[in-house]
Design a protein around this motif. Structure first.
Motif, PDB file in Angstrom:
ATOM      1  N   GLY A   2      12.737 -19.131  26.300  1.00  0.00           N
ATOM      2  CA  GLY A   2      12.317 -18.780  27.506  1.00  0.00           C
ATOM      3  C   GLY A   2      11.606 -19.999  28.546  1.00  0.00           C
ATOM      4  O   GLY A   2      11.203 -20.960  27.767  1.00  0.00           O
ATOM      5  N   PRO A   3      11.424 -19.671  29.748  1.00  0.00           N
ATOM      6  CA  PRO A   3      10.473 -20.562  30.434  1.00  0.00           C
ATOM      7  C   PRO A   3       9.164 -20.500  30.321  1.00  0.00           C
ATOM      8  O   PRO A   3       8.529 -19.468  29.633  1.00  0.00           O
ATOM      9  N   ASP A   4       8.410 -21.459  30.657  1.00  0.00           N
ATOM     10  CA  ASP A   4       6.893 -21.265  30.822  1.00  0.00           C
ATOM     11  C   ASP A   4       6.556 -20.115  31.673  1.00  0.00           C
ATOM     12  O   ASP A   4       7.032 -20.274  32.891  1.00  0.00           O
ATOM     13  N   LEU A   5       5.307 -19.553  31.105  1.00  0.00           N
ATOM     14  CA  LEU A   5       4.979 -18.194  32.179  1.00  0.00           C
ATOM     15  C   LEU A   5       3.584 -18.604  32.709  1.00  0.00           C
ATOM     16  O   LEU A   5       2.482 -19.161  31.924  1.00  0.00           O
ATOM     17  N   ALA A   6       3.396 -18.900  33.923  1.00  0.00           N
ATOM     18  CA  ALA A   6       2.017 -19.070  34.637  1.00  0.00           C
ATOM     19  C   ALA A   6       1.879 -18.155  35.708  1.00  0.00           C
ATOM     20  O   ALA A   6       1.378 -18.502  36.980  1.00  0.00           O
ATOM     21  N   ASP A   7       1.831 -16.966  35.588  1.00  0.00           N
ATOM     22  CA  ASP A   7       1.426 -16.037  36.363  1.00  0.00           C
ATOM     23  C   ASP A   7      -0.112 -15.898  36.810  1.00  0.00           C
ATOM     24  O   ASP A   7      -0.660 -15.358  35.783  1.00  0.00           O
ATOM     25  N   VAL A   8      -0.455 -16.147  37.672  1.00  0.00           N
ATOM     26  CA  VAL A   8      -2.087 -16.291  38.019  1.00  0.00           C
ATOM     27  C   VAL A   8      -2.605 -14.919  37.999  1.00  0.00           C
ATOM     28  O   VAL A   8      -3.740 -14.688  37.492  1.00  0.00           O
ATOM     29  N   THR A   9      -2.150 -13.802  38.277  1.00  0.00           N
ATOM     30  CA  THR A   9      -2.518 -12.846  38.289  1.00  0.00           C
ATOM     31  C   THR A   9      -3.044 -12.323  36.917  1.00  0.00           C
ATOM     32  O   THR A   9      -4.090 -11.846  36.896  1.00  0.00           O
ATOM     33  N   TYR A  10      -2.332 -12.548  35.804  1.00  0.00           N
ATOM     34  CA  TYR A  10      -2.549 -12.207  34.512  1.00  0.00           C
ATOM     35  C   TYR A  10      -3.122 -13.440  33.698  1.00  0.00           C
ATOM     36  O   TYR A  10      -3.977 -13.175  32.842  1.00  0.00           O
ATOM     37  N   PHE A  11      -2.563 -14.703  33.973  1.00  0.00           N
ATOM     38  CA  PHE A  11      -3.230 -15.817  33.176  1.00  0.00           C
ATOM     39  C   PHE A  11      -4.219 -16.816  34.013  1.00  0.00           C
ATOM     40  O   PHE A  11      -4.731 -17.660  33.241  1.00  0.00           O
ATOM     41  N   GLY A  12      -4.538 -16.340  35.158  1.00  0.00           N
ATOM     42  CA  GLY A  12      -5.551 -17.011  35.712  1.00  0.00           C
ATOM     43  C   GLY A  12      -5.106 -18.528  36.234  1.00  0.00           C
ATOM     44  O   GLY A  12      -3.917 -18.983  36.347  1.00  0.00           O
ATOM     45  N   GLU A  13      -6.254 -19.244  36.436  1.00  0.00           N
ATOM     46  CA  GLU A  13      -5.908 -20.798  36.979  1.00  0.00           C
ATOM     47  C   GLU A  13      -6.355 -21.574  35.761  1.00  0.00           C
ATOM     48  O   GLU A  13      -6.949 -22.591  36.103  1.00  0.00           O
ATOM     49  N   GLY A  14      -6.168 -21.324  34.499  1.00  0.00           N
ATOM     50  CA  GLY A  14      -6.652 -22.146  33.357  1.00  0.00           C
ATOM     51  C   GLY A  14      -7.789 -21.357  32.504  1.00  0.00           C
ATOM     52  O   GLY A  14      -8.129 -20.364  32.927  1.00  0.00           O
ATOM     53  N   ALA A  15      -8.162 -22.151  31.754  1.00  0.00           N
ATOM     54  CA  ALA A  15      -9.249 -21.715  30.853  1.00  0.00           C
ATOM     55  C   ALA A  15     -10.656 -22.285  31.392  1.00  0.00           C
ATOM     56  O   ALA A  15     -10.688 -23.444  31.674  1.00  0.00           O
ATOM     57  N   GLY A  16     -11.716 -21.222  31.427  1.00  0.00           N
ATOM     58  CA  GLY A  16     -12.874 -21.680  32.038  1.00  0.00           C
ATOM     59  C   GLY A  16     -14.060 -21.192  31.286  1.00  0.00           C
ATOM     60  O   GLY A  16     -13.834 -20.297  30.166  1.00  0.00           O
ATOM     61  N   ILE A  17     -15.228 -21.784  31.433  1.00  0.00           N
ATOM     62  CA  ILE A  17     -16.663 -21.101  30.666  1.00  0.00           C
ATOM     63  C   ILE A  17     -17.133 -19.742  31.440  1.00  0.00           C
ATOM     64  O   ILE A  17     -17.185 -20.060  32.621  1.00  0.00           O
ATOM     65  N   ALA A  18     -16.991 -18.599  30.547  1.00  0.00           N
ATOM     66  CA  ALA A  18     -17.621 -17.534  31.432  1.00  0.00           C
ATOM     67  C   ALA A  18     -19.227 -17.332  31.314  1.00  0.00           C
ATOM     68  O   ALA A  18     -19.725 -17.803  29.964  1.00  0.00           O
ATOM     69  N   LEU A  19     -19.797 -16.977  32.327  1.00  0.00           N
ATOM     70  CA  LEU A  19     -21.264 -16.804  32.384  1.00  0.00           C
ATOM     71  C   LEU A  19     -21.490 -15.390  33.061  1.00  0.00           C
ATOM     72  O   LEU A  19     -20.534 -14.870  33.627  1.00  0.00           O
ATOM     73  N   ARG A  20     -22.595 -15.112  33.217  1.00  0.00           N
ATOM     74  CA  ARG A  20     -23.004 -14.027  33.784  1.00  0.00           C
ATOM     75  C   ARG A  20     -22.999 -14.149  35.474  1.00  0.00           C
ATOM     76  O   ARG A  20     -23.279 -15.515  35.782  1.00  0.00           O
ATOM     77  N   LEU A  21     -22.805 -13.105  36.212  1.00  0.00           N
ATOM     78  CA  LEU A  21     -22.375 -13.375  37.343  1.00  0.00           C
ATOM     79  C   LEU A  21     -23.666 -13.803  38.317  1.00  0.00           C
ATOM     80  O   LEU A  21     -23.339 -14.731  39.190  1.00  0.00           O
ATOM     81  N   ASP A  22     -24.794 -13.615  37.801  1.00  0.00           N
ATOM     82  CA  ASP A  22     -26.046 -14.210  38.653  1.00  0.00           C
ATOM     83  C   ASP A  22     -26.656 -15.509  37.895  1.00  0.00           C
ATOM     84  O   ASP A  22     -27.631 -15.971  38.453  1.00  0.00           O
ATOM     85  N   ASP A  23     -25.811 -16.087  37.095  1.00  0.00           N
ATOM     86  CA  ASP A  23     -26.446 -17.339  36.321  1.00  0.00           C
ATOM     87  C   ASP A  23     -26.001 -18.398  37.174  1.00  0.00           C
ATOM     88  O   ASP A  23     -25.320 -19.207  36.635  1.00  0.00           O
TER      89      ASP A  23
END
Length: 268
Positions: A214-235
């Protein structure tokens, strides 16, 4: 009048000078270490080629190399902590560590709980089945009677639960277990990050069993806009410093060197 120095005096002077140099270097290292900001980084350690433990039980992978580069440029003293995927966001919020650098997609759901840096790579999601599988259509209707494999607490699991509600699902604890389940026939088809499974399909004997469907799936709702580094909201300060460091390693070629180590194409 000429000044005559004995060999013993010369040697003693050289040793003193060397000792001063050693002390000076140690002092410089101590000062440099004091200038670094401690940062505890969570990684799963079971998601090759992005993060995994090698034969010597040492962390390796794209995520690890990127993290080390960011730590050097951003002046962080970084410590890696291996963590179960399901526990990462709760333990980040709870203060067990300061960042997650573990190929975490920036989904809308996760953005409500944590802050993300700019993306450091992009990858679509895709279905994978065995080469001898009759499956060609990967629509919800076509997979209604199939057993679909996903990894626990991933964007792929969320996508499958919402868009393939009638399809039977087997949830695996890690990507290696997911791949094994596909290879040994425990499931008919799996849903996985395309870059994550690329190395297994292209470069391992076990992965030779299988192919993309099948095709590549890139649904922003589920897969976001790529991989990022997660931090606490106030950091906020750490977020700004990591974004600046990320921009720098992309500009000076460091990112491209790391990219080429793992993939024959750009994943920016």
């Amino acid at each position: 009048m000429k000044l005559r120095l004995s060999m013993k005096t010369i040697v003693r002077g050289a040793l003193v000078a060397a000792g001063l140099l050693i002390v000076s270097a140690a002092a410089q290292r101590q000062v440099a270490a004091q200038d670094l900001t401690p940062m505890r980084i969570a990684v799963e350690g079971a998601f090759p080629p992005f993060n995994y433990l090698d034969a010597n039980n040492k962390l390796q992978g794209f995520d690890i190399d990127i993290a080390n580069a960011l730590c050097e440029v951003g002046k962080f003293e970084c410590q890696f902590i291996i963590e179960k995927w399901d526990d990462m966001i709760p333990d980040l919020v709870g203060g067990k560590y300061d960042a997650i650098i573990s190929s975490m997609s920036m989904s809308l759901e996760r953005r409500q709980k944590v802050a993300f840096t700019e993306k450091y790579y992009s990858s679509p999601t895709i279905f994978i089945a065995r080469k001898d599988s009759p499956i060609s259509d990967v629509s919800p209707a076509a997979l209604g009677d199939k057993n679909l494999g996903v990894t626990s607490s991933t964007a792929q699991e969320s996508y499958a639960n919402h868009l393939y509600p009638k399809t039977k699902k087997t949830v695996f604890r890690s990507s290696p277990e997911l791949y094994k389940g596909l290879a040994d026939g425990s499931v008919d088809i799996i849903l996985e990050d395309k870059l994550a499974i690329y190395d297994w399909i292209a470069n391992t004997k076990a992965g030779g069993c299988c192919e993309f469907k099948g095709p590549d799936l890139a649904d922003v709702t589920y897969f976001g806009e790529g991989a990022g580094i997660a931090l606490r909201l106030d950091d906020k300060d750490r977020l700004a410093r990591l974004n600046a460091a990320l921009q720098q390693i992309k500009a000076d070629g460091t990112y491209d060197l790391i990219n080429a180590k793992y993939f024959p194409f750009s994943i920016q």
